[in-house]
Write a protein that holds these residues in place. Structure first.
Motif, short mmCIF file in Angstrom:
data_model
loop_
_atom_site.label_atom_id
_atom_site.label_comp_id
_atom_site.label_asym_id
_atom_site.label_seq_id
_atom_site.Cartn_x
_atom_site.Cartn_y
_atom_site.Cartn_z
N ALA A 145 13.50 -10.21 -1.09
CA ALA A 145 13.69 -9.10 -1.95
C ALA A 145 12.77 -8.06 -1.49
N LEU A 146 13.24 -6.67 -1.92
CA LEU A 146 12.33 -5.59 -1.72
C LEU A 146 12.16 -5.01 -3.05
N VAL A 147 11.03 -3.96 -3.04
CA VAL A 147 10.76 -3.24 -4.15
C VAL A 147 10.52 -1.87 -3.99
N ASN A 148 10.87 -0.91 -4.69
CA ASN A 148 10.70 0.46 -4.48
C ASN A 148 9.40 1.06 -5.22
N HIS A 149 9.38 2.32 -5.02
CA HIS A 149 8.04 2.94 -5.57
C HIS A 149 8.03 3.02 -7.04
N GLN A 150 9.17 2.72 -7.66
CA GLN A 150 9.28 2.63 -9.31
C GLN A 150 8.90 1.26 -9.55
N GLY A 151 8.83 0.18 -8.81
CA GLY A 151 8.60 -1.03 -9.02
C GLY A 151 9.84 -1.57 -9.36
N GLU A 152 10.97 -1.35 -9.05
CA GLU A 152 12.37 -1.93 -9.27
C GLU A 152 12.58 -2.76 -7.89
N VAL A 153 12.84 -4.21 -8.17
CA VAL A 153 13.27 -5.01 -7.28
C VAL A 153 14.73 -5.02 -6.99
N PHE A 154 15.00 -5.29 -5.77
CA PHE A 154 16.39 -5.30 -5.33
C PHE A 154 16.66 -5.99 -4.17
N LYS A 155 17.64 -6.79 -4.28
CA LYS A 155 18.20 -7.88 -3.01
C LYS A 155 19.23 -7.60 -2.22
N PRO A 156 19.14 -7.10 -1.06
CA PRO A 156 20.04 -7.06 -0.13
C PRO A 156 20.68 -8.38 0.40
N GLN A 157 21.83 -8.23 0.76
CA GLN A 157 22.48 -9.44 1.41
C GLN A 157 21.81 -9.83 2.69
N ARG A 158 21.34 -9.03 3.30
CA ARG A 158 20.51 -9.37 4.61
C ARG A 158 19.25 -8.54 4.56
N ILE A 178 2.52 -4.55 -11.01
CA ILE A 178 2.01 -5.23 -9.74
C ILE A 178 2.21 -3.87 -8.68
N THR A 179 3.33 -3.32 -8.73
CA THR A 179 3.45 -1.86 -7.73
C THR A 179 2.60 -0.76 -8.07
N LYS A 180 2.40 -0.53 -9.21
CA LYS A 180 1.56 0.54 -9.59
C LYS A 180 -0.02 0.09 -8.99
N GLY A 181 -0.43 -0.97 -9.35
CA GLY A 181 -1.84 -1.61 -8.93
C GLY A 181 -1.78 -1.54 -7.55
N TYR A 182 -0.63 -1.89 -6.58
CA TYR A 182 -0.77 -1.97 -5.40
C TYR A 182 -0.96 -0.48 -4.62
N LEU A 183 -0.49 0.61 -5.20
CA LEU A 183 -0.58 1.91 -4.76
C LEU A 183 -2.03 2.19 -4.88
N SER A 184 -2.75 1.96 -6.06
CA SER A 184 -4.29 2.20 -6.33
C SER A 184 -4.98 1.49 -5.45
N MET A 185 -4.82 0.32 -5.23
CA MET A 185 -5.63 -0.62 -4.31
C MET A 185 -5.51 -0.17 -2.87
N ARG A 186 -4.41 0.25 -2.53
CA ARG A 186 -4.22 0.68 -1.02
C ARG A 186 -4.92 2.01 -0.88
N SER A 187 -4.82 2.92 -1.73
CA SER A 187 -5.59 4.09 -1.34
C SER A 187 -7.16 3.76 -1.23
N LEU A 188 -7.47 2.85 -2.27
CA LEU A 188 -8.84 2.54 -2.43
C LEU A 188 -9.42 1.89 -0.86
N LEU A 189 -8.66 0.82 -0.66
CA LEU A 189 -9.08 0.27 0.51
C LEU A 189 -9.00 1.12 1.64
N GLU A 190 -8.21 1.95 1.97
CA GLU A 190 -7.81 2.94 3.05
C GLU A 190 -9.26 3.78 3.18
N THR A 191 -10.31 4.00 2.07
CA THR A 191 -11.43 4.65 2.08
C THR A 191 -12.45 3.71 2.99
#
Length: 283
Positions: A145-158, A178-191
């Motif tokens: 599956a995939l997840v968008n910026h709002q934390g909504e999970v969607f499952k394409p057929q392919r 989890i999505t919100k946490g990821y965005l914060s952690m990504r920015s912190l790790l990039e520093t």
């Protein structure tokens, strides 16, 4: 001198005559036929209008009259299958231009995995205009599956291969958190010059990060951001070792953390040596 008697009529007879005259005065006149016709005519007119209106509505709702002939699709589409979208709309259209259910069509379109939102409107005389907003993937969610910026999970057929996307994993009910946490952690790790590759939250709600370099960070269940911030502050002092590289950091302690090192081979140590030309060239 003569005298004569004038005889007066009987009192009872006069009273009777007066009563007859009064009765004739109170009696209403007969209703003319014209008033009855004036009341019946508007009723017939209203009835005729009702019949005409019902016939008109039936004519407009007949699918054979003014059918939908054209469906136009608008919007920036990158991953959505246009042929599948058109087929979905065609199957959802029932009725003619006036009776087609726009809400039903919109709901059918929004059930497609790559569609985030959709709108449908009529365009005179025979067209339906569909506008689609496509999902914008932020990360992979698990393996299917995939997840968008709002934390909504969607499952394409392919599931497409999208370079640069990280992988998030955990319970789908916790996807927004989890999505919100990821965005914060990504920015912190990039520093600190670190790129996040995988973020996992297990069934016990314990957070674990894997970086692009293979470093594992165990953050635990509480105070994950303060713990990660403490690591980022000390990371410049931890990475500068010529004989070993960081393998894992356990940040679940209250007042510190434990570090696990991976011993380097002789060739890796020479490349990481300050006097090594390879390291200078790589800067």
């Amino acid at each position: 001198m003569s005298w004569w008697r004038v005889s007066s009529p009987p009192v009872s007879g006069g009273v009777a005559m007066s009563s007859q005259r009064r009765a004739r005065t109170v009696q209403p006149p007969p209703r003319p036929a014209l008033l009855t016709r004036a009341r019946v005519t508007p009723l017939l007119f209203i009835l005729l209008l009702s019949l005409l209106a019902g016939w008109g509505v039936t004519l407009l709702l007949d699918p054979l009259n003014m059918p939908v002939r054209v469906v136009s699709v608008d919007g920036e589409i990158k991953y959505l299958d246009r042929e599948g979208l058109e087929q979905t709309v065609a199957q959802a259209v029932s009725g003619n231009f006036f009776s087609v259910d726009l809400v039903r069509i919109r709901d059918k379109i929004e059930r497609l995995p790559w569609v985030k939102s959709a709108s449908v409107r009529r365009v005179w005389p025979d067209t339906l205009a569909v506008r689609v907003t496509e999902q914008l993937p932020l990360a992979y969610w698990g393996t299917d599956a995939l997840v968008n910026h709002q934390g909504e999970v969607f499952k394409p057929q392919r599931l497409p291969r999208l370079p640069g996307l990280v992988t998030l994993a955990g319970e789908e009910a916790q996807a927004k958190r989890i999505t919100k946490g990821y965005l914060s952690m990504r920015s912190l790790l990039e520093t600190a010059g670190l790129a996040l590759k995988r973020l996992r939250v297990d069934a016990r709600h314990s957070w674990q990060i894997e970086t692009e370099g293979g470093l594992l960070l165990d953050l635990g269940r509480r105070d994950v951001m303060p713990r990660l911030s403490r690591f980022v502050q000390l990371y410049p002092f931890l990475k500068d070792r010529a004989d070993a590289s960081l393998e894992r950091v356990d940040l679940r302690y209250t007042n510190g953390f434990s570090v696990y090192w991976q011993a380097k081979t002789e060739q890796q140590s020479q490349m990481d040596s300050p006097s090594s030309g390879a390291r200078i060239a790589g800067k």
